[in-house]
Design an enzyme around this catalytic site. Structure first.
Site, PDB file in Angstrom:
ATOM      1  N   ARG A 115      65.828 130.851 133.748  1.00 12.47           N
ATOM      2  CA  ARG A 115      67.178 130.873 134.330  1.00 12.47           C
ATOM      3  C   ARG A 115      68.051 130.403 133.190  1.00 12.47           C
ATOM      4  O   ARG A 115      67.941 129.269 132.747  1.00 12.47           O
ATOM      5  CB  ARG A 115      67.257 129.924 135.530  1.00 12.47           C
ATOM      6  CG  ARG A 115      68.675 129.670 136.051  1.00 12.47           C
ATOM      7  CD  ARG A 115      69.273 130.927 136.671  1.00 12.47           C
ATOM      8  NE  ARG A 115      70.570 130.641 137.308  1.00 12.47           N
ATOM      9  CZ  ARG A 115      71.750 130.813 136.718  1.00 12.47           C
ATOM     10  NH1 ARG A 115      71.826 131.263 135.474  1.00 12.47           N
ATOM     11  NH2 ARG A 115      72.863 130.547 137.370  1.00 12.47           N
TER      12      ARG A 115
ATOM     13  N   GLU B 230      73.998 120.338 141.523  1.00 16.81           N
ATOM     14  CA  GLU B 230      72.758 121.052 141.845  1.00 16.81           C
ATOM     15  C   GLU B 230      71.609 120.077 142.058  1.00 16.81           C
ATOM     16  O   GLU B 230      71.257 119.316 141.172  1.00 16.81           O
ATOM     17  CB  GLU B 230      72.399 122.012 140.697  1.00 16.81           C
ATOM     18  CG  GLU B 230      71.007 122.623 140.820  1.00 16.81           C
ATOM     19  CD  GLU B 230      70.694 123.591 139.674  1.00 16.81           C
ATOM     20  OE1 GLU B 230      71.579 124.396 139.325  1.00 16.81           O
ATOM     21  OE2 GLU B 230      69.575 123.543 139.135  1.00 16.81           O
TER      22      GLU B 230
ATOM     23  N   HIS C 271      72.530 123.217 131.815  1.00 16.01           N
ATOM     24  CA  HIS C 271      71.092 123.086 131.996  1.00 16.01           C
ATOM     25  C   HIS C 271      70.390 124.439 132.000  1.00 16.01           C
ATOM     26  O   HIS C 271      71.045 125.488 132.067  1.00 16.01           O
ATOM     27  CB  HIS C 271      70.801 122.341 133.311  1.00 16.01           C
ATOM     28  CG  HIS C 271      71.465 122.957 134.500  1.00 16.01           C
ATOM     29  ND1 HIS C 271      72.773 122.701 134.831  1.00 16.01           N
ATOM     30  CD2 HIS C 271      71.015 123.841 135.431  1.00 16.01           C
ATOM     31  CE1 HIS C 271      73.096 123.386 135.919  1.00 16.01           C
ATOM     32  NE2 HIS C 271      72.044 124.094 136.305  1.00 16.01           N
TER      33      HIS C 271
END
Ligand code: MN
Ligand code: MN
Length: 420
Positions: A127, A136, A175
């Site tokens: 991802r 998140e 991230h």
């Protein structure tokens, strides 16, 4: 529950198998209903001849939703807003390297405070590097993943996560996630905004594609020609090689700055259950023990067969649920004299608005495991039993028309999962 739904299935089949000749021969609906009642004395149809559904129906879906098909008599005729959405209804965005699908306020209108994204990454599948406007929270459902981020000081964080581990990336913290050997990973992301969408994140590839090459050249201090192969469109999820050792990645990412003193990951199974009873157990993880998780709190609940997540409500926040495994039913009692019961199974999302009374019953013959998620720094609930046993007894008995022995038998402490 099991038995009832099985009987109902048999009852419906029996009805269909009567065939048109038998129906014609039968002296109207009364005789047909009588036949059903005779075949299945325990079926709900026994007491109510209107409880038949003669036109073609979606049998498997009806069976999964037995409490919507034939609601308990205690449900109100006016409905509590729908509080279930199966991930099975959510379209997958599939890529070489993995897929994702989401349940947001667009799919489940009541879920204003939280949204969920279910994602799969193959071994090596990434991802891509990104950030977003919502916080998140995540739990690994399968396999293992390497996660990377930098903290607010710019120091790097790289960790490997396995089943039931959590991570938390606050809004604006960039991230990535990558599946590891042998078979990558699957995980559930929960965002502290029902309106969140996976399609609206800030991707590294997108950002590069929308900046003039001469600006990128000046910004990075490299020749424009060296950047000519930058991706022209988003990667989102893509396949690459499985990364090398964790230590090597940590060292390379840390550089001269050193690693982040903060941990964005949490090992759920390294802690003992917060509460364990004969009926099951619960692990509560909020910012009091997982410091990074400043705006999302979790209760991971296991209910053994026959057990019940006891009647309770949450004074501080809406509850977003994810059913990891097993079968359940939940009744939500809402303001305005309303109550509605719905059934849940693996992959379903449930939602309970702040302060509404509810229970979750294991209706299967295996352990039920589900998540209670809250947009809050702390977990909080109130138990109906605890309330009734910590109120003057005469007052409670006058309300419920029960005797003292019955009141005395009600658990005095919050058990979370009954029986104690
Ligand atoms: Mn993300
Ligand atoms: Mn709850």
């Amino acid at each position: 529950m099991e038995n009832e739904s099985t009987n109902e299935k048999v009852s419906r089949r029996g009805f269909l198998e009567l065939g048109s000749a038998a129906l014609a021969a039968a002296a109207g609906g009364l005789a047909v209903s009588g036949a059903i009642a005779q075949e299945n004395p325990s079926a709900k149809t026994q007491s109510d001849r209107s409880a038949t559904e003669p036109a073609p129906a979606n049998g498997p879906l009806n069976q999964q939703n037995a409490d919507s098909e034939w609601p308990p008599a205690t449900d109100s005729k006016s409905l509590v807003r729908n509080f279930k959405y199966p991930f099975s209804f959510a379209n997958k965005r599939a890529y070489e390297g993995g897929w994702s699908r989401e349940v947001t306020v667009r799919e489940l209108p009541v879920s204003k405070d939280l949204a969920g994204v279910n994602m799969r990454l193959t071994a090596g599948g990434v991802r891509e590097l990104h950030w977003h406007t919502a916080d998140e929270w995540a739990i690994v459902l399968y396999g293992s993943a390497r996660i990377t981020a930098i903290d607010r000081e710019g120091k790097s964080f790289v960790a490997d996560t396995k089943k039931n581990d959590l991570w938390y990336f606050p809004s604006g913290i960039p991230h990535s996630i990558q599946g590891l050997d042998p078979d990558g990973t699957e995980f559930m992301l929960v965002f502290d905004d029902g309106n969140f969408s996976e399609s609206e994140t800030l991707l590294l590839s997108d950002a590069m594609a929308h900046l003039p090459p001469e600006v990128l050249s000046k910004n990075f201090g490299v020749a424009e020609a060296t950047l000519r192969n930058l991706p022209k469109k988003e990667l989102f999820i893509f396949q690459t090689a499985v990364p090398g050792s964790l230590e090597a990645d940590q060292k390379a990412a840390a550089g001269a700055l050193g690693t982040s003193p903060e941990s964005f990951a949490f090992r759920t199974m390294d802690m003992p259950p917060t509460k364990r009873t004969k009926g099951g157990e619960v692990r509560i993880v909020d910012s009091s023990i997982f410091k990074a998780s400043t705006n999302v709190a979790m209760a991971m609940v296991t209910v053994h067969p026959g057990g019940l997540r006891e009647l309770h409500w949450h004074p501080n926040a809406d509850e977003w649920q994810y059913y990891i495994t097993g079968k359940a039913r939940m009744t939500v009692v809402a303001t305005g004299n309303l109550g509605r019961t719905m059934d849940f199974q693996t992959g379903d999302v449930g939602y309970v608005q702040k302060t509404l009374l509810h229970y979750i019953e294991n209706t299967g013959d295996t352990d039920l495991i589900f998540l209670e998620m809250f947009k809050s720094s702390f977990y909080q609930d109130l138990s109906l039993s605890q309330w009734l046993t910590h109120t003057p007894p005469e007052l409670v008995m006058a309300h419920l028309n029960i005797d003292k022995a019955t009141l005395d038998a009600i658990p005095k402490d919050e058990l979370v999962v009954v029986p104690g």
